[in-house]
Design an enzyme around this catalytic site. Sequence first.
Site, PDB file in Angstrom:
ATOM      1  CG  ASP A   1      17.492  28.534 -27.337  1.00  0.00           C
ATOM      2  OD1 ASP A   1      17.762  29.739 -27.404  1.00  0.00           O
ATOM      3  OD2 ASP A   1      17.162  27.863 -28.323  1.00  0.00           O
TER       4      ASP A   1
ATOM      5  CG  ASP B   1      15.602  29.727 -30.771  1.00  0.00           C
ATOM      6  OD1 ASP B   1      16.031  30.889 -30.834  1.00  0.00           O
ATOM      7  OD2 ASP B   1      16.135  28.762 -31.344  1.00  0.00           O
TER       8      ASP B   1
ATOM      9  CB  CYS C   1      -0.928   0.027   1.212  1.00  0.00           C
ATOM     10  SG  CYS C   1      -0.071   0.408   2.749  1.00  0.00           S
TER      11      CYS C   1
ATOM     12  CB  CYS D   1       4.759   0.013   1.599  1.00  0.00           C
ATOM     13  SG  CYS D   1       3.626  -1.217   2.280  1.00  0.00           S
TER      14      CYS D   1
END
Length: 743
Positions: free
Chosen positions: A634, A431, A18, A21
């Site tokens: 960039d 760009d 679950c 955990c």
Amino acid sequence: MSTNTSEDLRLSILGMSCAGCVSTVEGALAAVDDVTEVSVNFADHSAVVKGHADPELLMQAVKAAGYDAAVMEGFEDPSEQEEQELQRYRQLMKKASVAATFGLLLMAADHFDGLPEIGSATGSWVWPEIALITLSVMMYSGWHFYSGAYKSLMLGQANMDTLIALGTGSAWLYSCIVLDYYDTLPSLAKHAYFEAAVMILAFINLGSGLETLARGKTSSAIRQLIGLQPRTARVIRDGEEIDIAIEQVGLGETLRVRPGEKIAVDGVLLEGHSTVDESMLTGESLPVEKIVGAQVVAGTMNQSGSFLFTATRIGRDTALAQIINSVRQAQSSKPEIARLADKISSVFVPAVVAFSVLTFMIWYAFGPEPSLGYAFVTSMTVLVIACPCALGLATPISVMVAVGRAAQSGILIRKGEALQTAGKLTCLILDKTGTVTEGKPTVSTIETIGDISEEQVLQLAASIESGSEHPLAAAILAAAEAKQLTLEKVKQFESVAGHGVMAMINGRRVLFGNKALMDQQGVSFTLYNNRLEKLSALGQTPMLLAFENKIAGIIAVSDPIKKDSARAVQLLKDQGVRIIMVTGDNQITALAIAKQAGISEVRAQVLPQDKAEVVKELQLAGEVVGMVGDGINDAPALAQADVGFAIGTGTDVAIESADVVILQGSLLKVPEAIELSKATVINIKQNLIGAFFYNTVSIPVAAGLLYPLFGVLLNPMIAGAAMALSSVTVVANANRLRWTKFG
């Protein structure tokens, strides 16, 4: 280059039942020396550990926490993974069948009065037999829950196994007490819950099995990518073609690829010509033509011709390996919304146990007779119905499916956080070169002044540019090569940054560059200003050629916009995103390109290092900013943006500064990524709201909230079915993302 560093380690975690955990395993791994970051994914039971920790110490830490771990390396065989999942599914369904068969027999016998009364002479030996058979069924069908609960108890923790073990164990124990003290109990309390104990296990195993089956589908994209990797390659050694295992291929080796074969490793074409289907990696359906010098990528499918290529990237360095690792990392990463769910889940189980005890006490103290019976049933029902599995699965299962769906479309999401943020973007910076435009400038105009020919103008320009590394130089050299012009010898070459180049050719001083260069060198160009402006207005970049201090010609280079840029921009506008094109080009050229693409906001003559400042400026103004660029010049802006989109190809996926990599050059993938982000966030919210609603409503109902009003108590078996169904519902809802339509 690789999207993963050698410091990243991926572990398969066994035994997690679950969301509670998750925090236990994360805590155990984080406590190991030299671990810098841990991310545990409950959806696929894996953990990604960053740092320099010893793998053995990591596995020991997980085992000490009550779980098991194994290092996941290389390309796992997808068929083996599928077989393991299928085997687990079969085991769970078998356990569910055994428990359900016995439970239904007990229920049917009880309904048709086929069982003796507990206190009767016959009942005195029949019911102990039933108790022993029930215990055997519980051990077979629920041992994994009981052992998990015991391990958690030894660590002073609680998880889903704790709830199931307490609920079913107490049902069996209470039933045994009824058998032993039947004569002393009130008549209404004389009921055994053996059938409830096994039916709860049946429903929970059924739910876990269906969840395993559905969860397996979430990793279909990973399995498909792994399946692309061929197992053998045909290499040429000592003049002979031989087939060898893929692991034995070395860098620089020459490989043969025949029609219909998968390409084994990344490389460069040496000989031959073909078309290659790269759709699985890039999402581009049209085959790509490959000629000598072209790059080929591992996992793509050769179609028509046979060719030779040299290996440039092998093993974990191939584009395919990088993509798989990036997808896995993104699937394991946690957006902010997931961390919130994990925190709630980690305290949820102890809170439920406390609430179950409180429920027992209230019913025992204030409930109607037999108060003990009511107290037991309600507290047991609370334990069974309140499992936080759905809550823990809500986010990671959606992230896994969405990242896989994106990969299938040629969108590589490197960070899970980008999935949550991309849909919130209010502004997108584009760009120009290579993003809006093709990024491959070509000579579009050659004009002569005086008695010089076009060939001479191009020849002089190409000769002087032969020593330049400027992108526009490549276009001029390509044009000269296409016309088979012989280049002149260049002496005293000098490059003037941002202006152009100068050199001596055949004893004459030659200048080639923009107006600023001519102005600096005292060459008059005012007569040609109108022509230069017209060329710029058409989106072309004009350059002047001069020798002997006189203008001799004009060469204009253009970088056409991509065929789908205008459509992508319109789709982004339709999504409510503000579009700004930022470029280092001059204002006139930038405006011309922007007009063709349908972009109204332009910032021109911005140096690469200043693009990040533009992003910051917009962020300070309250915008959620995305940046789309080529991932090289960039990089600072991509890193600064809330979401960075790198336009690349299958061999350029290792762009560390970007959150999202577009594997093909199409801008259309950006609105697709934004659309998928919105769909994923909605899906996560649906899952979380459903899980919270389920627990908020079901726990009070299980505790008996409806009893004073309607005389209704929730049956523990129905509670078990509802709990199992909640997890299956979450997984099924997340899988809807696999069929997300774009456009």
